[in-house]
Design a protein around this motif. Structure first.
Motif, mmCIF file in Angstrom:
data_model
loop_
_atom_site.group_PDB
_atom_site.id
_atom_site.type_symbol
_atom_site.label_atom_id
_atom_site.label_comp_id
_atom_site.label_asym_id
_atom_site.label_seq_id
_atom_site.Cartn_x
_atom_site.Cartn_y
_atom_site.Cartn_z
ATOM 1 N N SER A 24 -14.879 9.226 5.237
ATOM 2 C CA SER A 24 -14.535 8.045 6.027
ATOM 3 C C SER A 24 -13.037 7.850 6.040
ATOM 4 N N GLU A 25 -12.556 7.139 7.055
ATOM 5 C CA GLU A 25 -11.122 7.015 7.267
ATOM 6 C C GLU A 25 -10.571 5.822 6.509
ATOM 7 N N GLY A 26 -9.479 6.030 5.781
ATOM 8 C CA GLY A 26 -8.823 4.941 5.076
ATOM 9 C C GLY A 26 -7.541 4.552 5.766
ATOM 10 N N GLN A 27 -6.637 3.915 5.021
ATOM 11 C CA GLN A 27 -5.385 3.482 5.593
ATOM 12 C C GLN A 27 -4.426 4.629 5.822
ATOM 13 N N GLY A 28 -4.847 5.843 5.528
ATOM 14 C CA GLY A 28 -4.033 7.022 5.338
ATOM 15 C C GLY A 28 -2.857 7.232 6.263
ATOM 16 N N GLY A 29 -1.944 8.037 5.783
ATOM 17 C CA GLY A 29 -0.759 8.409 6.520
ATOM 18 C C GLY A 29 0.316 8.852 5.560
ATOM 19 N N SER A 30 1.128 9.804 5.996
ATOM 20 C CA SER A 30 2.262 10.200 5.190
ATOM 21 C C SER A 30 3.307 10.738 6.133
ATOM 22 N N GLU A 31 4.391 11.247 5.625
ATOM 23 C CA GLU A 31 5.449 11.698 6.520
ATOM 24 C C GLU A 31 4.908 12.695 7.535
ATOM 25 N N ASP A 32 5.378 12.527 8.794
ATOM 26 C CA ASP A 32 4.961 13.373 9.906
ATOM 27 C C ASP A 32 3.454 13.297 10.147
ATOM 28 N N ASP A 82 -7.752 2.360 -14.304
ATOM 29 C CA ASP A 82 -8.580 1.353 -14.974
ATOM 30 C C ASP A 82 -9.477 0.623 -13.981
ATOM 31 N N GLY A 83 -9.993 1.366 -12.993
ATOM 32 C CA GLY A 83 -10.913 0.806 -12.011
ATOM 33 C C GLY A 83 -10.250 0.083 -10.858
ATOM 34 N N LYS A 84 -8.927 -0.029 -10.874
ATOM 35 C CA LYS A 84 -8.214 -0.748 -9.816
ATOM 36 C C LYS A 84 -7.502 0.250 -8.893
ATOM 37 N N THR A 85 -7.537 -0.005 -7.593
ATOM 38 C CA THR A 85 -6.917 0.888 -6.622
ATOM 39 C C THR A 85 -5.398 0.824 -6.735
ATOM 40 N N VAL A 86 -4.769 2.000 -6.832
ATOM 41 C CA VAL A 86 -3.308 2.054 -6.947
ATOM 42 C C VAL A 86 -2.650 2.810 -5.792
ATOM 43 N N ALA A 87 -3.400 3.630 -5.047
ATOM 44 C CA ALA A 87 -2.812 4.428 -3.969
ATOM 45 C C ALA A 87 -3.920 5.153 -3.228
ATOM 46 N N GLY A 88 -3.554 5.755 -2.102
ATOM 47 C CA GLY A 88 -4.474 6.586 -1.339
ATOM 48 C C GLY A 88 -3.989 8.029 -1.298
ATOM 49 N N LEU A 89 -4.882 8.931 -0.942
ATOM 50 C CA LEU A 89 -4.566 10.354 -0.849
ATOM 51 C C LEU A 89 -5.262 10.926 0.367
ATOM 52 N N GLY A 111 -9.904 12.931 2.023
ATOM 53 C CA GLY A 111 -9.059 12.019 1.247
ATOM 54 C C GLY A 111 -9.878 11.015 0.479
ATOM 55 N N GLY A 112 -9.164 10.100 -0.139
ATOM 56 C CA GLY A 112 -9.821 9.091 -0.938
ATOM 57 C C GLY A 112 -8.821 8.179 -1.600
ATOM 58 N N MET A 113 -9.245 7.568 -2.692
ATOM 59 C CA MET A 113 -8.450 6.564 -3.388
ATOM 60 C C MET A 113 -8.131 6.992 -4.813
ATOM 61 N N PHE A 114 -6.919 6.656 -5.242
ATOM 62 C CA PHE A 114 -6.554 6.763 -6.646
ATOM 63 C C PHE A 114 -6.810 5.411 -7.314
ATOM 64 N N ARG A 115 -7.411 5.465 -8.506
ATOM 65 C CA ARG A 115 -7.644 4.227 -9.245
ATOM 66 C C ARG A 115 -7.131 4.367 -10.673
ATOM 67 N N TRP A 164 0.858 -1.190 0.000
ATOM 68 C CA TRP A 164 0.000 0.000 0.000
ATOM 69 C C TRP A 164 0.892 1.237 0.000
ATOM 70 N N LEU A 165 0.371 2.338 -0.496
ATOM 71 C CA LEU A 165 1.054 3.620 -0.394
ATOM 72 C C LEU A 165 0.019 4.720 -0.422
ATOM 73 N N ASP A 166 0.319 5.808 0.278
ATOM 74 C CA ASP A 166 -0.566 6.964 0.207
ATOM 75 C C ASP A 166 0.227 8.245 0.338
ATOM 76 N N LEU A 167 -0.411 9.308 -0.076
ATOM 77 C CA LEU A 167 0.217 10.621 -0.143
ATOM 78 C C LEU A 167 -0.489 11.578 0.801
ATOM 79 N N GLY A 168 0.283 12.299 1.603
ATOM 80 C CA GLY A 168 -0.263 13.401 2.382
ATOM 81 C C GLY A 168 -0.014 14.694 1.626
ATOM 82 N N ALA A 169 -1.069 15.383 1.238
ATOM 83 C CA ALA A 169 -0.946 16.571 0.396
ATOM 84 C C ALA A 169 -1.653 17.760 1.044
#
Length: 280
Positions: free
Chosen positions: A42-50, A67-74, A61-65, A13-18
Motif C-alpha cells: 500500500s502507498e504511504g507518504q513516500g518520496g525522496s530526492e528525484d 519502541d512501537g512508535k513511527t519514526v520514518a518511512g522507507l 516500502g513501509g515504516m520504521f518504528r 515526517w521524513l522518508d528515505l528512497g533506497a
C-alpha cells in the motif's frame, strides 16, 4: 527542539528512497535500533530526492518504528539516476496555497499536491537552487510519533551555496524565522530556523552555506538531511561503519550542541548522528 505538537512550518515526517529496501531496513535497524514494518504494497507518504521512493500501488516500502512508535518511512528508489536521500516533510495547512507560494518564489513543483487517502495531502518541491523538500497537510495522520529522543529526528539541516537566498525563499514559503550565530574557529554563519510565532525553544533546524566540495554529494545542488539523536555518538558511528556505511565528518564535539558525526549509509544517503550536549 522538535516536538510532535506539529505546527505550520515544522518538520513532521521524513522518508528515505533506497535502491535496496531490505538492506536499508537492516542498516538503520542496526544503527538506530529501528524496527521495519512493510506496508504490504500500500502507498504511504513516500518520496525522496528525484521522486526516488516511487509512486503507485505496487510501491515497495513501509515504516520504521522505534519502541512501537513511527519514526520514518522507507520506499524503493525507482527513478533511474536518482540519488538515494532522505526527504523531509514540513507541515502546512494548505498544500495548494503552499504550491502557489513556491512558484511565486521561484521554486519548482516536483510532485503536485495530491491526496493520500484519509491520511492527508502531500506535495514535493525544489527550492530555486535545487534543494528538495516536501510538505504534508495532515488528515488523520499528523506525522511521526517520536522525535527528539534517541533513535528519532531531532533536527533538520540544509547545506546550500547561498544561505541568504535560501532564507528568503523558505521564509516566504514556510513562514520561518531565523537567528544567526557565528560558528567557532571562523567556520561561518549558521542560521537557526524557528516556525513563525513560536519561541526559539521550538527551533527545529538550520541553514548553512557550504562550498562546492560539500555539495558534490548532490551534484552541486543544495540538500537537506536529518539529524538523529543517539545515546552515544561514537558507538553509533561504529555501527555505521560496521554495517557498510561511512563517515564524512567526525565524531567531533560542537560547543553547546553535543557530539556529532556526518554519515552515509551504504547507498550514500546522508544523515547526522548527534548525542546532545546534555547527554554527551
Amino acid at each position: 527542539m522538535i516536538t510532535t505538537d506539529f505546527v505550520a512550518g515544522s518538520p513532521c515526517w521524513l522518508d528515505l528512497g533506497a535502491p535496496d529496501v531490505p538492506a536499508a531496513a537492516a542498516f538503520y535497524g542496526a544503527v538506530l535500533g529501528w524496527d521495519y514494518e512493510p506496508m504490504g504494497g500500500s502507498e504511504g507518504q513516500g518520496g525522496s530526492e528525484d521522486e526516488g521512493a516511487g509512486e503507485g500501488a505496487d510501491m515497495e516500502g513501509g515504516m520504521f518504528r522505534k519502541d512501537g512508535k513511527t519514526v520514518a518511512g522507507l520506499g524503493k528508489l525507482t527513478e533511474e539516476g536518482a540519488r538515494s536521500a532522505w526527504m523531509i516533510y514540513y507541515m502546512v495547512t494548505d498544500a495548494d496555497e503552499t504550491t502557489r507560494a513556491v512558484e511565486r518564489a521561484g521554486g519548482t513543483v516536483r510532485v503536485a499536491p495530491r491526496d493520500l487517502g484519509e491520511w492527508g495531502r502531500m506535495a514535493q518541491y525544489s527550492d530555486p537552487l535545487g534543494g528538495q523538500f516536501a510538505v504534508w497537510q495532515p488528515g488523520t495522520d499528523k506525522g511521526v510519533d517520536l522525535v527528539d529522543q534517541p533513535g528519532s529526528l531531532s533536527w533538520a539541516e540544509l547545506y546550500t551555496s547561498d544561505a541568504a537566498a535560501a532564507k528568503e525563499f523558505y521564509g516566504g514559503v514556510l513562514g520561518w524565522w531565523f537567528s544567526d550565530m557565528e560558528l567557532p574557529g571562523g567556520g561561518g554563519t549558521y542560521s537557526l530556523v524557528t516556525p513563525a510565532g513560536l519561541p526559539e525553544e521550538r527551533m527545529h533546524g538550520g541553514i548553512m552555506q557550504v562550498g562546492e566540495e560539500v555539495l558534490a554529494l548532490a551534484n552541486g545542488r543544495p540538500y537537506w538531511h536529518p539529524v538523529f539523536a543517539v545515546e552515544d555518538c561514537d558507538a553509533a558511528v561504529a555501527k555505521v561503519t560496521g554495517n557498510g556505511g561511512s563517515v564524512l565528518m567526525g565524531p567531533e564535539d560542537a560547543e553547546g550542541v553535543g557530539r556529532l558525526a556526518v554519515c552515509l549509509d551504504p547507498s550514500k544517503a546522508d544523515f547526522v548522528v548527534l548525542t546532545p550536549a546534555e547527554r554527551s
